[in-house]
Scaffold this active site. Structure first.
Site, PDB file in Angstrom:
ATOM      1  N   GLU A   1      -0.777  -1.985   5.047  1.00  0.00           N
ATOM      2  CA  GLU A   1       0.026  -2.000   6.278  1.00  0.00           C
ATOM      3  C   GLU A   1      -0.093  -0.691   7.042  1.00  0.00           C
ATOM      4  O   GLU A   1       0.015  -0.661   8.258  1.00  0.00           O
ATOM      5  CB  GLU A   1       1.500  -2.287   5.947  1.00  0.00           C
ATOM      6  N   GLU A   2      -0.327   0.398   6.307  1.00  0.00           N
ATOM      7  CA  GLU A   2      -0.193   1.734   6.908  1.00  0.00           C
ATOM      8  C   GLU A   2      -1.382   2.174   7.761  1.00  0.00           C
ATOM      9  O   GLU A   2      -1.248   3.098   8.551  1.00  0.00           O
ATOM     10  CB  GLU A   2      -0.005   2.783   5.798  1.00  0.00           C
TER      11      GLU A   2
ATOM     12  N   HIS B   1       7.621   8.383   5.002  1.00  0.00           N
ATOM     13  CA  HIS B   1       6.380   9.167   5.109  1.00  0.00           C
ATOM     14  C   HIS B   1       6.610  10.653   4.833  1.00  0.00           C
ATOM     15  O   HIS B   1       5.726  11.466   5.096  1.00  0.00           O
ATOM     16  CB  HIS B   1       5.681   8.993   6.472  1.00  0.00           C
TER      17      HIS B   1
ATOM     18  N   ASP C   1       0.817  -1.224   0.000  1.00  0.00           N
ATOM     19  CA  ASP C   1       0.000   0.000   0.000  1.00  0.00           C
ATOM     20  C   ASP C   1       0.849   1.273   0.000  1.00  0.00           C
ATOM     21  O   ASP C   1       2.000   1.267   0.420  1.00  0.00           O
ATOM     22  CB  ASP C   1      -0.959   0.017   1.205  1.00  0.00           C
TER      23      ASP C   1
END
Ligand SMILES: [Zn+2]
Ligand SMILES: [Zn+2]
Length: 394
Positions: free
Chosen positions: A141-142, A367, A83
């Site tokens: 996952e995020e 990020h 993702d």
């Protein structure tokens, strides 16, 4: 030796691996919406001649493919997440995100491409395998609740003996492999405190229960939980990330206040203690000033607990294969990672692979809108997976 031949093939199609990664980078999709990404992965796996593939596993678009070896032996699972994030890309790369507002800013495009490259090599050599390889391409996952837990619940690890994963690291030297004997990530929890006081006129505080000043005392007192209550040799973080109270006016005492934050711990006893203290400290302060308090505490991903036996085995293999200066022990991160759910189920380990662009003196962290990885890290990640296969199934 099998590994040498496999790694040579991996190198030969490295350009292709890079092109897959760049395609994924240009077409990022956020957690739980990775439909096209999953389709791309399925197409690739099918084109390699892999037949045993399951799609849409768990709560999203997760895929699992199995390569059955010719000889009996254990089954190992290798995981890559796929993702992207809701970030507008600002990195200066020629293959910038074409889906505005979304970006592969954590390296999951790289994880996916390197696991695909391993699949392509290893399916051609299944006659040499003493055991089986399960490829786990994981969604989301995020964002909580993540894809891993639901994939485990769907039974992807049922016939698996060991499970392994890697994460690229934009701050560490490219190509280096990092291991950790115990906690690889933190229990990642979120909380929200709502203080209900009694608002009123700014000139008549005695008729009110000021939610704002009560809130500030709670914020201050919570700083003592980690500094004075938890054991200093057990890592913990309590971060207040938001405080809201009052409005535009200069003369109104706040009726309510909300405080938001996160708690990161590695051991469960510390996690329990902090949750309990958050509740008792905040409640007592609120009660002392005649307000009521509501605490919402959400436990997120648990901490990664690597298996020290498997880590030791693989540390030695990586050292032999990549050289002593390429393999290094690293402390656990206070970040969250839902790979933890796989390791709760089966023994295994999670490694980090350095991906720093050497000419960047101040590389951007994961990020960040300018996050970048060095693509040589994809080759090393593939080599890590191949040497794990060699160790268990060679
Ligand atoms: Zn991330
Ligand atoms: Zn990540």
């Amino acid at each position: 030796m099998a590994y040498t031949a496999w790694a040579e093939e991996l190198k030969q199609h490295f350009d292709e691996t890079v092109s897959w990664r760049r395609y994924l980078h240009e077409h990022p999709e956020p957690s739980f919406e990775e439909k096209e990404t999953a389709h791309y992965i399925l197409e690739k796996l099918t084109s390699f001649g892999i037949e045993d593939i399951q799609t849409d596993i768990g709560n999203g678009y997760g895929l699992v493919a199995k390569i059955t070896g010719a000889h009996p032996g254990p089954t190992i699972a290798l995981r890559a997440d796929f993702d992207a994030l809701r970030i507008h890309e600002e990195a200066a790369v020629s293959f910038k995100s074409k889906n505005d507002g979304f970006m592969h800013a954590c390296g999951h495009d790289g994880h996916t491409a390197s696991l695909l490259s391993v699949a392509k090599v290893i399916v051609k050599h299944k006659d040499e395998l003493h055991g089986n390889v399960v490829l786990i391409h994981q969604n989301a996952e995020e964002v909580l609740p993540g894809g891993a837990k639901s994939m485990v619940e769907a039974g992807v690890l049922e016939d698996v003996d060991y499970v392994f994963g890697i994460h690229l690291d934009s701050l560490q030297e490219v190509g280096k492999v990092f291991y950790n004997y115990s906690f690889g990530s933190a229990n990642s929890d979120m909380f929200k405190l709502t203080i209900q006081g009694k608002g009123g006129h700014g000139a008549a505080p005695h008729d009110t229960h000021d939610a704002l000043t009560i809130g500030t005392q709670i914020v201050t007192s919570l700083q003592q939980v980690v500094s004075r209550i938890t054991d200093p040799v057990k890592p913990a973080v309590l971060t207040i990330a938001g405080f809201e109270a009052g409005g535009e006016a200069y003369n109104i005492i706040a009726d309510t206040a909300t405080i938001k934050g996160s708690v990161r711990t590695m051991q469960h006893d510390v996690q329990d203690l902090i949750e309990q203290k958050l509740h008792s400290v905040s409640t007592h302060i609120a009660e002392a000033f005649e307000a009521t308090l509501d605490l919402n505490y959400d436990r997120g991903y648990p901490s990664i607990q690597n298996d020290p036996v498997e880590v030791e085995k693989l540390k030695q293999r990586f050292t032999q294969t990549f050289g002593e200066d390429q393999v290094e022990e690293i402390g656990g991160s206070m970040g969250g990672e839902d790979f933890a759910y796989f390791l709760k189920e089966k023994p295994g380990a999670f490694f980090r692979v350095g991906a720093k662009v050497p000419e960047d003196d101040a590389p951007y962290p994961h990020h960040h809108p300018k996050f970048k990885i060095h693509e040589d890290s994809l080759l090393r990640s593939g080599e890590v997976f191949l040497s794990i296969i060699e160790e268990y199934l060679g």
